[in-house]
Design a protein around this motif. Structure first.
Motif, PDB file in Angstrom:
ATOM      1  N   UNK A 339       0.846  -1.193   0.000  1.00  0.00           N
ATOM      2  CA  UNK A 339       0.000   0.000   0.000  1.00  0.00           C
ATOM      3  C   UNK A 339       0.882   1.243   0.000  1.00  0.00           C
ATOM      4  N   UNK A 340       0.294   2.350  -0.446  1.00  0.00           N
ATOM      5  CA  UNK A 340       1.062   3.588  -0.463  1.00  0.00           C
ATOM      6  C   UNK A 340       1.388   4.060   0.958  1.00  0.00           C
ATOM      7  N   UNK A 341       0.496   3.811   1.905  1.00  0.00           N
ATOM      8  CA  UNK A 341       0.792   4.159   3.296  1.00  0.00           C
ATOM      9  C   UNK A 341       2.036   3.413   3.791  1.00  0.00           C
ATOM     10  N   UNK A 342       2.115   2.137   3.452  1.00  0.00           N
ATOM     11  CA  UNK A 342       3.289   1.351   3.852  1.00  0.00           C
ATOM     12  C   UNK A 342       4.543   1.871   3.167  1.00  0.00           C
ATOM     13  N   UNK A 343       4.420   2.167   1.891  1.00  0.00           N
ATOM     14  CA  UNK A 343       5.568   2.636   1.120  1.00  0.00           C
ATOM     15  C   UNK A 343       6.046   4.001   1.628  1.00  0.00           C
ATOM     16  N   UNK A 344       5.099   4.878   1.943  1.00  0.00           N
ATOM     17  CA  UNK A 344       5.445   6.220   2.408  1.00  0.00           C
ATOM     18  C   UNK A 344       6.182   6.145   3.750  1.00  0.00           C
TER      19      UNK A 344
END
Length: 365
Positions: A339-344
Protein backbone atom coordinates in the motif's frame (compact mmCIF):
# COMPACT_ATOMS: atom_id res chain seq x y z
CA UNK A 1 3.57 19.77 22.08
CA UNK A 2 6.98 20.79 20.76
CA UNK A 3 7.29 19.15 17.36
CA UNK A 4 10.97 20.04 17.18
CA UNK A 5 11.66 17.52 19.95
CA UNK A 6 10.39 14.68 17.74
CA UNK A 7 13.42 14.95 15.46
CA UNK A 8 16.60 13.01 16.29
CA UNK A 9 18.65 16.22 16.49
CA UNK A 10 17.98 19.96 16.95
CA UNK A 11 16.44 21.50 13.83
CA UNK A 12 18.41 24.25 12.12
CA UNK A 13 16.63 26.36 9.53
CA UNK A 14 18.74 26.55 6.38
CA UNK A 15 17.38 30.00 5.64
CA UNK A 16 18.82 31.19 8.98
CA UNK A 17 22.20 29.72 8.05
CA UNK A 18 22.09 31.46 4.69
CA UNK A 19 21.18 34.81 6.24
CA UNK A 20 23.94 34.61 8.86
CA UNK A 21 26.53 35.46 6.16
CA UNK A 22 28.41 32.19 6.40
CA UNK A 23 31.36 31.85 4.04
CA UNK A 24 31.33 28.06 4.19
CA UNK A 25 28.71 25.35 4.17
CA UNK A 26 28.56 23.54 7.54
CA UNK A 27 29.83 19.97 7.42
CA UNK A 28 26.32 18.56 7.94
CA UNK A 29 25.41 19.75 4.42
CA UNK A 30 28.53 18.71 2.49
CA UNK A 31 27.77 15.79 0.18
CA UNK A 32 30.20 12.94 -0.58
CA UNK A 33 32.36 13.82 -3.61
CA UNK A 34 30.49 11.54 -6.03
CA UNK A 35 27.14 13.14 -5.13
CA UNK A 36 28.21 16.74 -5.59
CA UNK A 37 27.12 18.71 -8.64
CA UNK A 38 29.78 19.50 -11.24
CA UNK A 39 30.78 23.11 -11.76
CA UNK A 40 31.11 24.19 -15.38
CA UNK A 41 31.98 27.79 -14.64
CA UNK A 42 33.35 29.62 -11.64
CA UNK A 43 30.97 32.55 -12.03
CA UNK A 44 28.93 33.71 -9.04
CA UNK A 45 25.76 32.50 -10.73
CA UNK A 46 26.97 28.93 -10.20
CA UNK A 47 26.50 27.45 -13.66
CA UNK A 48 26.36 23.67 -13.46
CA UNK A 49 27.35 21.10 -16.02
CA UNK A 50 24.60 20.20 -18.47
CA UNK A 51 24.05 20.07 -22.17
CA UNK A 52 22.70 23.50 -23.08
CA UNK A 53 20.92 22.04 -26.09
CA UNK A 54 19.04 19.36 -24.14
CA UNK A 55 15.79 19.85 -22.26
CA UNK A 56 12.95 17.60 -21.20
CA UNK A 57 10.07 17.49 -23.74
CA UNK A 58 7.57 20.35 -23.79
CA UNK A 59 4.01 19.30 -24.66
CA UNK A 60 1.31 21.78 -25.69
CA UNK A 61 -1.99 20.52 -24.30
CA UNK A 62 -4.01 23.15 -26.15
CA UNK A 63 -5.51 20.77 -28.71
CA UNK A 64 -6.09 17.82 -26.40
CA UNK A 65 -9.83 18.37 -26.09
CA UNK A 66 -10.54 19.99 -29.46
CA UNK A 67 -12.18 18.47 -32.53
CA UNK A 68 -8.94 17.82 -34.40
CA UNK A 69 -8.38 14.08 -33.92
CA UNK A 70 -5.01 14.20 -35.68
CA UNK A 71 -3.74 16.89 -33.33
CA UNK A 72 -5.06 14.99 -30.31
CA UNK A 73 -3.32 11.82 -31.44
CA UNK A 74 -0.10 13.79 -31.88
CA UNK A 75 -0.31 15.16 -28.33
CA UNK A 76 -0.98 11.67 -26.92
CA UNK A 77 2.04 10.42 -28.84
CA UNK A 78 4.30 13.16 -27.49
CA UNK A 79 3.30 12.34 -23.93
CA UNK A 80 3.79 8.62 -24.53
CA UNK A 81 7.31 9.15 -25.84
CA UNK A 82 8.13 11.48 -22.94
CA UNK A 83 6.91 8.92 -20.38
CA UNK A 84 8.91 6.11 -22.01
CA UNK A 85 12.10 8.03 -22.72
CA UNK A 86 12.31 10.59 -19.93
CA UNK A 87 9.77 10.03 -17.16
CA UNK A 88 9.52 13.84 -17.24
CA UNK A 89 7.88 16.43 -19.48
CA UNK A 90 6.61 20.00 -19.32
CA UNK A 91 3.04 20.98 -20.17
CA UNK A 92 1.92 24.36 -21.51
CA UNK A 93 -1.58 25.58 -22.35
CA UNK A 94 -2.76 23.35 -19.51
CA UNK A 95 -5.80 25.43 -18.60
CA UNK A 96 -4.65 27.01 -15.32
CA UNK A 97 -4.37 30.79 -15.51
CA UNK A 98 -0.88 32.30 -15.21
CA UNK A 99 -2.15 34.75 -12.58
CA UNK A 100 -2.95 31.91 -10.19
CA UNK A 101 0.46 30.33 -10.73
CA UNK A 102 2.24 33.62 -10.11
CA UNK A 103 0.21 34.33 -7.00
CA UNK A 104 0.82 30.84 -5.68
CA UNK A 105 4.57 31.25 -5.97
CA UNK A 106 4.50 34.74 -4.52
CA UNK A 107 2.52 33.94 -1.36
CA UNK A 108 4.95 31.15 -0.52
CA UNK A 109 7.95 33.39 -1.09
CA UNK A 110 6.31 35.87 1.26
CA UNK A 111 5.73 33.12 3.81
CA UNK A 112 9.39 32.13 3.90
CA UNK A 113 10.34 35.76 4.49
CA UNK A 114 8.04 36.12 7.49
CA UNK A 115 9.67 36.49 10.92
CA UNK A 116 10.98 33.19 12.25
CA UNK A 117 8.61 33.17 15.23
CA UNK A 118 5.63 33.26 12.85
CA UNK A 119 6.94 30.34 10.78
CA UNK A 120 7.87 28.32 13.86
CA UNK A 121 4.19 28.15 14.81
CA UNK A 122 3.91 25.55 12.02
CA UNK A 123 7.06 23.53 12.81
CA UNK A 124 6.53 19.96 11.69
CA UNK A 125 7.41 16.55 13.07
CA UNK A 126 8.44 13.27 11.42
CA UNK A 127 5.07 11.76 12.39
CA UNK A 128 3.24 13.46 9.50
CA UNK A 129 5.76 15.95 8.03
CA UNK A 130 2.89 18.42 7.75
CA UNK A 131 4.00 21.99 8.34
CA UNK A 132 7.28 23.92 8.23
CA UNK A 133 10.31 21.66 7.94
CA UNK A 134 14.03 21.53 7.22
CA UNK A 135 14.92 17.86 6.87
CA UNK A 136 13.64 14.58 5.47
CA UNK A 137 14.21 11.23 7.15
CA UNK A 138 15.01 10.58 10.79
CA UNK A 139 18.47 9.05 10.45
CA UNK A 140 20.66 10.55 13.15
CA UNK A 141 23.80 12.18 11.78
CA UNK A 142 22.53 12.15 8.16
CA UNK A 143 24.00 14.59 5.67
CA UNK A 144 21.26 17.15 5.14
CA UNK A 145 19.97 19.08 2.12
CA UNK A 146 20.29 22.85 1.71
CA UNK A 147 16.57 23.64 1.82
CA UNK A 148 13.56 24.39 3.97
CA UNK A 149 10.03 23.39 3.00
CA UNK A 150 6.34 23.46 3.87
CA UNK A 151 4.27 20.30 3.48
CA UNK A 152 0.48 20.13 3.64
CA UNK A 153 -2.31 17.69 2.83
CA UNK A 154 -4.99 18.57 0.31
CA UNK A 155 -6.81 15.23 -0.11
CA UNK A 156 -8.43 13.11 1.24
CA UNK A 157 -10.70 15.61 2.93
CA UNK A 158 -10.34 14.15 6.46
CA UNK A 159 -6.63 15.06 6.32
CA UNK A 160 -7.26 18.57 5.02
CA UNK A 161 -6.78 20.78 8.08
CA UNK A 162 -6.74 24.50 7.38
CA UNK A 163 -5.32 25.13 10.86
CA UNK A 164 -2.10 23.49 9.68
CA UNK A 165 -1.92 25.80 6.66
CA UNK A 166 -0.25 29.21 7.07
CA UNK A 167 -2.55 32.03 8.11
CA UNK A 168 -0.14 34.57 6.64
CA UNK A 169 0.32 36.13 4.11
CA UNK A 170 -3.29 37.32 3.89
CA UNK A 171 -5.57 35.13 1.73
CA UNK A 172 -2.81 32.49 1.64
CA UNK A 173 -5.24 29.66 2.48
CA UNK A 174 -7.72 30.73 -0.19
CA UNK A 175 -5.02 30.78 -2.87
CA UNK A 176 -3.66 27.39 -1.81
CA UNK A 177 -7.16 25.92 -1.88
CA UNK A 178 -7.94 27.17 -5.39
CA UNK A 179 -4.52 26.19 -6.66
CA UNK A 180 -4.98 22.67 -5.30
CA UNK A 181 -8.45 22.33 -6.79
CA UNK A 182 -7.27 23.23 -10.28
CA UNK A 183 -4.12 21.12 -10.13
CA UNK A 184 -6.13 18.08 -9.01
CA UNK A 185 -8.35 18.53 -12.09
CA UNK A 186 -5.29 18.76 -14.35
CA UNK A 187 -3.81 15.63 -12.77
CA UNK A 188 -7.07 13.79 -13.47
CA UNK A 189 -6.89 14.76 -17.14
CA UNK A 190 -3.28 13.62 -17.39
CA UNK A 191 -4.12 10.31 -15.70
CA UNK A 192 -6.60 9.61 -18.52
CA UNK A 193 -3.89 10.31 -21.10
CA UNK A 194 -1.41 7.99 -19.40
CA UNK A 195 -4.03 5.26 -19.11
CA UNK A 196 -4.98 5.51 -22.80
CA UNK A 197 -1.32 5.45 -23.81
CA UNK A 198 -0.83 2.23 -21.84
CA UNK A 199 -3.59 0.63 -23.93
CA UNK A 200 -6.08 0.71 -21.07
CA UNK A 201 -9.47 2.32 -20.60
CA UNK A 202 -9.17 6.00 -19.81
CA UNK A 203 -10.20 5.49 -16.16
CA UNK A 204 -8.14 2.38 -15.44
CA UNK A 205 -5.22 4.12 -13.77
CA UNK A 206 -7.52 6.42 -11.84
CA UNK A 207 -9.55 3.46 -10.59
CA UNK A 208 -6.36 1.72 -9.50
CA UNK A 209 -5.58 4.85 -7.47
CA UNK A 210 -8.94 4.55 -5.69
CA UNK A 211 -11.20 6.43 -8.08
CA UNK A 212 -12.09 9.80 -6.58
CA UNK A 213 -10.66 8.78 -3.20
CA UNK A 214 -7.10 9.70 -4.05
CA UNK A 215 -4.49 11.45 -1.94
CA UNK A 216 -2.97 14.80 -2.81
CA UNK A 217 -0.45 16.94 -1.01
CA UNK A 218 1.74 19.97 -1.60
CA UNK A 219 5.38 20.45 -0.74
CA UNK A 220 6.71 23.96 -1.20
CA UNK A 221 10.50 24.02 -1.42
CA UNK A 222 12.58 27.02 -0.42
CA UNK A 223 16.24 26.93 -1.46
CA UNK A 224 18.18 29.80 0.16
CA UNK A 225 21.38 31.25 -1.28
CA UNK A 226 24.32 28.96 -0.64
CA UNK A 227 27.96 30.08 -0.19
CA UNK A 228 29.38 26.86 -1.69
CA UNK A 229 26.79 25.34 -4.05
CA UNK A 230 29.38 22.99 -5.51
CA UNK A 231 29.50 21.06 -2.21
CA UNK A 232 25.83 20.46 -1.47
CA UNK A 233 22.38 19.89 -2.92
CA UNK A 234 19.02 21.51 -2.32
CA UNK A 235 17.40 18.09 -2.59
CA UNK A 236 19.29 14.82 -2.88
CA UNK A 237 18.78 12.42 -5.75
CA UNK A 238 15.51 10.51 -5.49
CA UNK A 239 12.50 9.32 -7.43
CA UNK A 240 9.10 10.51 -6.22
CA UNK A 241 7.37 7.86 -4.10
CA UNK A 242 3.81 8.78 -5.13
CA UNK A 243 1.82 8.52 -8.33
CA UNK A 244 2.44 11.64 -10.37
CA UNK A 245 4.02 15.00 -9.54
CA UNK A 246 3.20 18.40 -11.00
CA UNK A 247 5.96 20.86 -10.20
CA UNK A 248 5.55 24.60 -10.56
CA UNK A 249 9.18 25.67 -10.79
CA UNK A 250 10.76 29.01 -10.09
CA UNK A 251 10.78 30.42 -13.60
CA UNK A 252 13.59 32.85 -12.78
CA UNK A 253 16.15 30.44 -11.32
CA UNK A 254 16.93 26.95 -12.61
CA UNK A 255 17.68 24.18 -10.16
CA UNK A 256 15.93 20.92 -11.04
CA UNK A 257 18.19 18.30 -12.60
CA UNK A 258 16.94 15.05 -14.17
CA UNK A 259 19.10 11.98 -14.58
CA UNK A 260 19.59 10.99 -18.20
CA UNK A 261 21.81 7.90 -18.34
CA UNK A 262 25.00 8.95 -16.58
CA UNK A 263 24.32 12.66 -17.04
CA UNK A 264 22.35 15.26 -15.13
CA UNK A 265 20.24 17.56 -17.32
CA UNK A 266 19.33 20.94 -15.86
CA UNK A 267 15.68 21.60 -16.71
CA UNK A 268 14.94 24.95 -18.33
CA UNK A 269 11.36 25.82 -17.36
CA UNK A 270 8.99 27.15 -20.00
CA UNK A 271 6.97 30.20 -18.86
CA UNK A 272 3.97 29.20 -16.72
CA UNK A 273 4.53 25.52 -17.49
CA UNK A 274 4.16 22.59 -15.12
CA UNK A 275 6.89 19.97 -14.98
CA UNK A 276 5.22 16.54 -14.84
CA UNK A 277 6.98 13.41 -13.68
CA UNK A 278 6.09 9.77 -13.18
CA UNK A 279 6.23 8.53 -9.57
CA UNK A 280 7.07 5.12 -8.16
CA UNK A 281 3.41 4.07 -7.86
CA UNK A 282 2.78 4.46 -11.60
CA UNK A 283 6.02 2.60 -12.28
CA UNK A 284 4.64 -0.30 -10.24
CA UNK A 285 1.13 -0.17 -11.75
CA UNK A 286 2.53 -0.02 -15.30
CA UNK A 287 4.88 -2.92 -14.57
CA UNK A 288 7.80 -0.58 -15.37
CA UNK A 289 6.52 0.37 -18.85
CA UNK A 290 6.63 3.87 -17.38
CA UNK A 291 9.49 4.49 -14.97
CA UNK A 292 10.05 7.07 -12.30
CA UNK A 293 13.35 8.84 -12.82
CA UNK A 294 15.93 10.12 -10.39
CA UNK A 295 16.12 13.86 -10.02
CA UNK A 296 17.78 16.31 -7.66
CA UNK A 297 18.03 20.05 -7.04
CA UNK A 298 21.13 22.22 -7.21
CA UNK A 299 21.45 25.49 -5.32
CA UNK A 300 22.78 28.90 -6.16
CA UNK A 301 25.18 31.34 -4.54
CA UNK A 302 23.47 34.43 -5.93
CA UNK A 303 19.74 33.69 -5.84
CA UNK A 304 17.16 31.96 -3.67
CA UNK A 305 14.57 29.71 -5.29
CA UNK A 306 10.96 28.64 -4.62
CA UNK A 307 9.08 25.74 -6.21
CA UNK A 308 5.71 24.05 -5.58
CA UNK A 309 5.57 20.25 -5.93
CA UNK A 310 2.02 18.83 -5.99
CA UNK A 311 1.82 15.08 -5.44
CA UNK A 312 -1.12 13.08 -6.83
CA UNK A 313 -1.17 9.74 -5.05
CA UNK A 314 -3.16 6.52 -4.68
CA UNK A 315 -5.52 6.05 -1.75
CA UNK A 316 -3.27 5.03 1.10
CA UNK A 317 -4.71 1.63 1.98
CA UNK A 318 -5.05 0.09 -1.51
CA UNK A 319 -2.41 -2.54 -2.41
CA UNK A 320 -0.48 -1.27 -5.43
CA UNK A 321 0.88 -3.90 -7.81
CA UNK A 322 1.22 -4.30 -11.60
CA UNK A 323 -2.11 -4.11 -13.42
CA UNK A 324 -3.12 -7.55 -14.68
CA UNK A 325 -3.60 -6.23 -18.23
CA UNK A 326 0.10 -5.30 -18.31
CA UNK A 327 1.38 -8.64 -17.02
CA UNK A 328 2.19 -11.26 -19.67
CA UNK A 329 4.34 -14.40 -19.85
CA UNK A 330 6.92 -12.30 -21.70
CA UNK A 331 6.65 -9.50 -19.10
CA UNK A 332 5.83 -11.10 -15.75
CA UNK A 333 4.86 -9.05 -12.73
CA UNK A 334 7.94 -7.21 -11.46
CA UNK A 335 6.72 -5.97 -8.09
CA UNK A 336 5.21 -7.20 -4.87
CA UNK A 337 2.06 -5.48 -3.65
CA UNK A 338 2.42 -2.72 -1.07
CA UNK A 339 0.00 0.00 0.00
CA UNK A 340 1.06 3.59 -0.46
CA UNK A 341 0.79 4.16 3.30
CA UNK A 342 3.29 1.35 3.85
CA UNK A 343 5.57 2.64 1.12
CA UNK A 344 5.44 6.22 2.41
CA UNK A 345 6.42 5.09 5.92
CA UNK A 346 9.29 3.13 4.39
CA UNK A 347 10.49 6.29 2.61
CA UNK A 348 10.14 8.53 5.66
CA UNK A 349 12.45 6.44 7.76
CA UNK A 350 15.21 6.59 5.16
CA UNK A 351 15.00 9.95 3.40
CA UNK A 352 15.97 10.40 -0.29
CA UNK A 353 17.85 7.32 -1.55
CA UNK A 354 17.88 7.46 -5.34
CA UNK A 355 15.86 4.62 -6.88
CA UNK A 356 16.65 2.09 -4.16
CA UNK A 357 13.20 2.18 -2.55
CA UNK A 358 11.15 1.14 -5.56
CA UNK A 359 13.82 -1.33 -6.65
CA UNK A 360 13.50 -3.05 -3.27
CA UNK A 361 9.86 -3.90 -4.10
CA UNK A 362 10.85 -6.16 -6.97
CA UNK A 363 9.48 -9.67 -6.72
CA UNK A 364 12.06 -12.37 -5.97
CA UNK A 365 12.84 -14.59 -8.93
Amino acid sequence: MNNLQDWPEPIVRVQSLSESCLDEVPNRYIKPPLERPSIKSSSSSSSFASDDDVNIPIVDLGGLYGKDDTLRASILGEISIACHDWGFFQVINHGIKPELLDRGREIWREFFHLPMEEKQKYANSPKTYEGYGSRLGVEKGAILDWSDYYFLHYLPLPLKDYNKWPALPSNCREVIDEYGRQVVELCGRLMKVLSINLGLGERRLQDAFGGENIGACLRVNFYPKCPQPELTLGLSSHSDPGGMTLLLPDDQVTGLQVRRGNDWITVKPAPHAFIVNIGDQIQVLSNAIYRSVEHRVIVNSAKERVSLAFFYNPKGDIPIEPLKELVTPERPSLYQAMTFDEYRLFIRTRGPKGKSQVESLKSPR
